[in-house]
Write a protein that holds these residues in place. Structure first.
Motif, short mmCIF file in Angstrom:
data_model
loop_
_atom_site.label_atom_id
_atom_site.label_comp_id
_atom_site.label_asym_id
_atom_site.label_seq_id
_atom_site.Cartn_x
_atom_site.Cartn_y
_atom_site.Cartn_z
N THR A 87 0.62 -1.07 0.07
CA THR A 87 0.01 -0.63 0.32
C THR A 87 0.64 1.77 -0.67
O THR A 87 2.29 1.54 0.67
N ILE A 88 0.04 2.27 -0.46
CA ILE A 88 0.96 3.92 -0.45
C ILE A 88 -0.07 5.10 -0.31
O ILE A 88 0.56 5.61 0.58
N PHE A 89 -0.84 4.03 0.47
CA PHE A 89 -1.88 4.51 1.18
C PHE A 89 -2.19 4.33 2.93
O PHE A 89 -2.32 3.15 2.94
N LYS A 90 -2.54 5.54 3.96
CA LYS A 90 -2.02 4.67 5.56
C LYS A 90 -3.48 4.27 5.33
O LYS A 90 -3.87 3.25 6.22
N GLU A 91 -4.80 4.53 4.63
CA GLU A 91 -6.16 3.98 5.33
C GLU A 91 -5.70 2.53 5.21
O GLU A 91 -6.92 2.11 5.67
N TRP A 92 -5.17 1.89 4.10
CA TRP A 92 -5.12 0.94 3.44
C TRP A 92 -4.61 -0.25 4.40
O TRP A 92 -3.67 -0.86 3.84
N GLN A 93 -3.51 0.24 5.71
CA GLN A 93 -2.10 -0.28 5.93
C GLN A 93 -3.15 -1.60 7.12
O GLN A 93 -4.34 -1.48 7.83
N GLY A 94 -2.93 -2.85 7.19
CA GLY A 94 -3.68 -4.20 8.07
C GLY A 94 -4.52 -4.23 6.86
O GLY A 94 -4.68 -5.18 6.85
N LEU A 104 -11.81 -9.46 0.90
CA LEU A 104 -10.69 -8.44 0.88
C LEU A 104 -11.00 -8.69 2.07
O LEU A 104 -12.64 -8.74 2.85
N ILE A 105 -10.22 -8.32 3.49
CA ILE A 105 -10.18 -8.28 5.17
C ILE A 105 -9.43 -7.67 5.43
O ILE A 105 -8.71 -7.35 5.60
N SER A 106 -10.69 -6.96 6.42
CA SER A 106 -10.20 -5.82 6.94
C SER A 106 -9.07 -5.44 8.17
O SER A 106 -9.11 -6.80 8.75
N PRO A 107 -8.90 -4.22 8.70
CA PRO A 107 -8.21 -5.10 9.79
C PRO A 107 -8.47 -5.59 11.04
O PRO A 107 -7.27 -6.49 11.53
N THR A 108 -9.84 -5.07 11.01
CA THR A 108 -10.84 -5.85 12.50
C THR A 108 -11.14 -7.64 11.94
O THR A 108 -11.62 -8.10 12.99
N GLY A 109 -10.61 -7.58 10.84
CA GLY A 109 -10.99 -9.11 10.66
C GLY A 109 -11.96 -9.30 9.92
O GLY A 109 -12.79 -10.85 9.66
N VAL A 110 -12.85 -8.44 9.59
CA VAL A 110 -14.37 -8.30 8.65
C VAL A 110 -13.69 -9.50 7.20
O VAL A 110 -13.01 -8.13 6.48
N ARG A 111 -14.41 -9.50 7.15
CA ARG A 111 -14.04 -10.36 5.43
C ARG A 111 -15.42 -9.77 4.46
O ARG A 111 -16.44 -9.15 4.73
#
Length: 64
Positions: free
Chosen positions: A9-16, A24-31
């Motif tokens: 990633t180059i965008f901070k919002e997409w880290q994790g 696509l899996i969020s940093p909190t584990g939501v698919r």
């Protein structure tokens, strides 16, 4: 805990965020599968249209 490869990633919002198969899996584990993302997009469009309508009426009435 959701597994998957982390996305470059180059965008901070997409880290994790991660990808696993077609999800696509969020940093909190939501698919998020394709159908879920499309549904969220439709909700966003509907909200945007309502906000535009409200803004135009407020502008006509002179309300800030």
């Amino acid at each position: 805990m959701a597994s998957g490869r982390e996305l470059p990633t180059i965008f901070k919002e997409w880290q994790g965020w991660r990808m696993a198969n077609d999800c696509l899996i969020s940093p909190t584990g939501v698919r998020f599968d394709r159908r879920r993302i499309e549904a969220l997009g439709m909700i966003h469009v509907e909200r945007s249209e309502r906000q535009k309508e409200a803004f135009s009426w407020r502008k006509k009435l002179g309300i800030s």
